[in-house]
Design an enzyme around this catalytic site. Structure first.
Site, PDB file in Angstrom:
ATOM      1  N   HIS A 180     -12.197 -26.660  40.390  1.00  0.00           N
ATOM      2  CA  HIS A 180     -11.273 -25.808  41.130  1.00  0.00           C
ATOM      3  C   HIS A 180     -10.965 -26.322  42.531  1.00  0.00           C
ATOM      4  O   HIS A 180     -10.369 -25.609  43.334  1.00  0.00           O
ATOM      5  CB  HIS A 180     -11.764 -24.362  41.168  1.00  0.00           C
ATOM      6  N   GLU A 185      -7.450 -12.924  28.392  1.00  0.00           N
ATOM      7  CA  GLU A 185      -6.132 -13.544  28.218  1.00  0.00           C
ATOM      8  C   GLU A 185      -6.235 -14.575  27.110  1.00  0.00           C
ATOM      9  O   GLU A 185      -7.315 -15.102  26.859  1.00  0.00           O
ATOM     10  CB  GLU A 185      -5.724 -14.301  29.504  1.00  0.00           C
ATOM     11  N   LYS A 200      -6.813  -8.827  40.037  1.00  0.00           N
ATOM     12  CA  LYS A 200      -6.028  -9.608  39.079  1.00  0.00           C
ATOM     13  C   LYS A 200      -5.269  -8.771  38.047  1.00  0.00           C
ATOM     14  O   LYS A 200      -4.123  -9.092  37.722  1.00  0.00           O
ATOM     15  CB  LYS A 200      -6.917 -10.634  38.375  1.00  0.00           C
ATOM     16  N   ARG A 239      -1.160 -17.266  51.611  1.00  0.00           N
ATOM     17  CA  ARG A 239      -1.528 -18.045  52.803  1.00  0.00           C
ATOM     18  C   ARG A 239      -0.745 -19.348  52.805  1.00  0.00           C
ATOM     19  O   ARG A 239      -0.097 -19.696  51.826  1.00  0.00           O
ATOM     20  CB  ARG A 239      -3.024 -18.383  52.728  1.00  0.00           C
TER      21      ARG A 239
END
Ligand code: MV4
Length: 509
Positions: free
Chosen positions: A238, A203, A120, A294
């Site tokens: 999620h 963040e 990330k 994907r």
């Protein structure tokens, strides 16, 4: 269309996405090879394919996740390419390079692009350098003191995230300085547990953002197009539940800006194939979140509003064909919504529901698409992702699409397994959803959608009718018809319902 160099593709997946790929192959005159685990012997993806290969027991690690078996099956069947679908090995850079090393085509991006987006902080730096807006944040922080310094610079609240993360694991919100020490320790140990890499970064925490993503297609010659956005905010833990295109908050100007940014991301990682650039959107601003390397579950809503067959394009691109067309300025045309029908019981905290699908009557009619991986008689087991099917609608505008989705959901009949269908019916009648007031916290902000059966609303005659229905079906009835008065077209919680024609069903709102 010119003759493609591909004549046989192995589909390294199961369920609805394997069916989707088999369908694309057949329309392109390409033979498809299905692989299947023991319990999937009679699954729709196997029934529909041209060639079938058993790959082992139910346990995914010994079948759909065993890259060696899949590559052997491709060799055995003379397949020239492997389509990974989503999940399983779709974003496994090692598998992608093993496929290439075996002299086969991987229908997806280069392994290097998968890898670059997997780490990330690396992805953030890459994106920042490419001019893509990223959420203000830090590099990885080694100590609590470093974390504190970075947090003060970024400003509270902050979110600690795993460098190796994704999918929400190892994430922690830190509201104030007092909470930092313990959050730092916990985030690190969670990251170590989940990914074998304890590194975390931070963040600025965005409250109630929307999750909006851009679909891209890129060829190996450097041509790339975007197909506009999908709004994917409605999720739980999620797992997305509902997606739509276009997004209610995105106008032509914002779409153009986000699309350009997504194409910068594509260029920066040397991307090829179909991919998705994810953003968090809040108050007119958008920030890069991650890139999914994907085909995605929700690709159909983009297909509906553009008319592009994303899977066929992905196969063409993998065969080395140039993109060869330009996006149509008329896009998006109309509005599309997708509801994920999964074997989970929304009344009981979305608990997995397994068993035999005793009855299945999919909806139809204008603008309705049913992408399913199951059929009547199929045994839904505990081994795989609970997604059973996707119900997708297309209509002239958002209001019409909501009305069409509600109508289609009311037609759908599933018996034997509990599904998310009643949750979706409730959402299609909910005021904030109608107004497009949604965020990634929509489900938790609307507990009434999960209130369950309100028995007190049922009179004796209704209860008797419901019990009779259940007896006739030999299984708990799946509520599909909102019962009783509704106000302003919205349901107060989701109410017990029953099949049209079974009793006195009145038109709901
Ligand atoms: C965030 C966020 C708020 N602020 N980052 C969750 C999965 C991971 N890939 C990124 N995620 C988030 N990152 C900041 N700075 C909220 C989430 C988030 C989320 C994002 C997209 C879709 C669903 C989500 C559910 C919970 C949290």
């Amino acid at each position: 269309m010119s003759e493609l160099s591909l004549s046989r593709i192995l589909v390294a997946n199961r369920g609805e996405i394997a069916v989707r790929v088999v369908r694309a192959c057949r329309e392109m005159g390409i033979e498809s090879v299905a692989v299947y685990s023991e319990p999937d012997r009679l699954a729709p993806h196997v029934v529909l394919a041209d060639v079938t290969v058993p790959i082992g027991p139910a346990r995914a690690s010994e079948s759909y996740l065993d890259g060696g078996k899949l590559i052997d099956a491709a060799r055995l069947t003379g397949s020239q390419a492997i389509h990974p679908g989503y999940g399983f090995l779709a974003e496994n850079a090692v598998f992608a390079s093993d496929v290439l090393a075996a002299g086969l085509i991987f229908i997806g991006p280069p392994p290097e692009a998968i890898e670059a987006m997997g780490e990330k902080t690396r992805a953030r730096a890459l994106m920042r350098d490419a001019g893509v807006p990223v959420i203000p944040g830090s590099e990885w922080v080694a100590t609590e003191e470093e974390a504190r310094q970075a947090a003060n610079e970024v400003g509270f609240p902050v979110m600690l995230k795993a460098v190796a993360g994704g999918g929400g694991k190892g994430m922690r919100v830190v509201s104030e300085p007092d909470e930092l020490a313990s959050a730092f320790t916990r985030a690190r140990s969670e990251a170590e547990q989940a990914f074998g890499d304890p590194r975390v970064y931070l963040e600025r925490f965005l409250d109630r953002p929307r999750h909006i993503e851009i679909q891209v297609l890129a060829d190996r010659l450097g041509n790339a197009v975007h197909l506009g956005e999908r709004e994917c905010s409605i999720q739980r833990r999620h797992q997305k539940l509902i997606e739509e295109a276009p997004a209610p908050v995105v106008d032509a100007e914002l779409r153009d800006r986000m699309g350009r940014v997504a194409l910068e991301a594509v260029r920066a990682v040397g991307y090829e194939s179909a991919g998705t650039v994810e953003f968090l959107y809040v108050e007119g601003e958008f920030f890069f979140l991650e890139m999914n390397t994907r085909l995605q579950v929700e690709h159909p809503v983009t297909e509906m509003v553009t008319g592009v067959d994303i899977v066929q394009e992905q196969i063409r691109l993998a065969a080395g064909e140039p993109l060869g067309w330009e996006p149509d300025p008329a896009w998006p045309i109309g509005h599309s919504i997708e509801c994920r029908i999964s074997g989970e019981d929304p009344v009981n905290g979305f608990l997995p529901s397994v068993g035999r699908i005793r009855e299945l009557e999919p909806p139809g009619g204008p603008g309705v698409r049913w992408d399913s991986g199951v059929s009547t008689g199929f045994d839904v087991g505990p081994h795989y992702d609970p997604l059973l099917a996707k119900l997708i609608v297309h209509a002239g505008d958002r209001d019409q699409a909501i009305a069409r989705m509600r109508r289609a959901l009311l037609e759908l009949h599933v018996a034997g397994v509990r599904t998310t269908q009643p949750f979706h019916i409730a959402v299609m009648g909910e005021a904030d959803f109608h107004e497009g007031r949604i965020s990634i916290r929509y489900v938790e902000d609307h507990p009434e959608l999960l209130a369950g059966v309100e028995e007190e609303l049922l009179d004796a005659a209704t209860i008797a009718a419901v019990l009779l229905e259940e007896e006739r079906h030999g299984a708990p009835m799946i509520p599909i018809r909102p019962l009783g008065p509704t106000e302003d077209g919205q349901l107060s919680g989701w109410q017990r319902a029953f099949r049209p024609g079974a009793a006195d069903w009145k038109a709901g709102g």
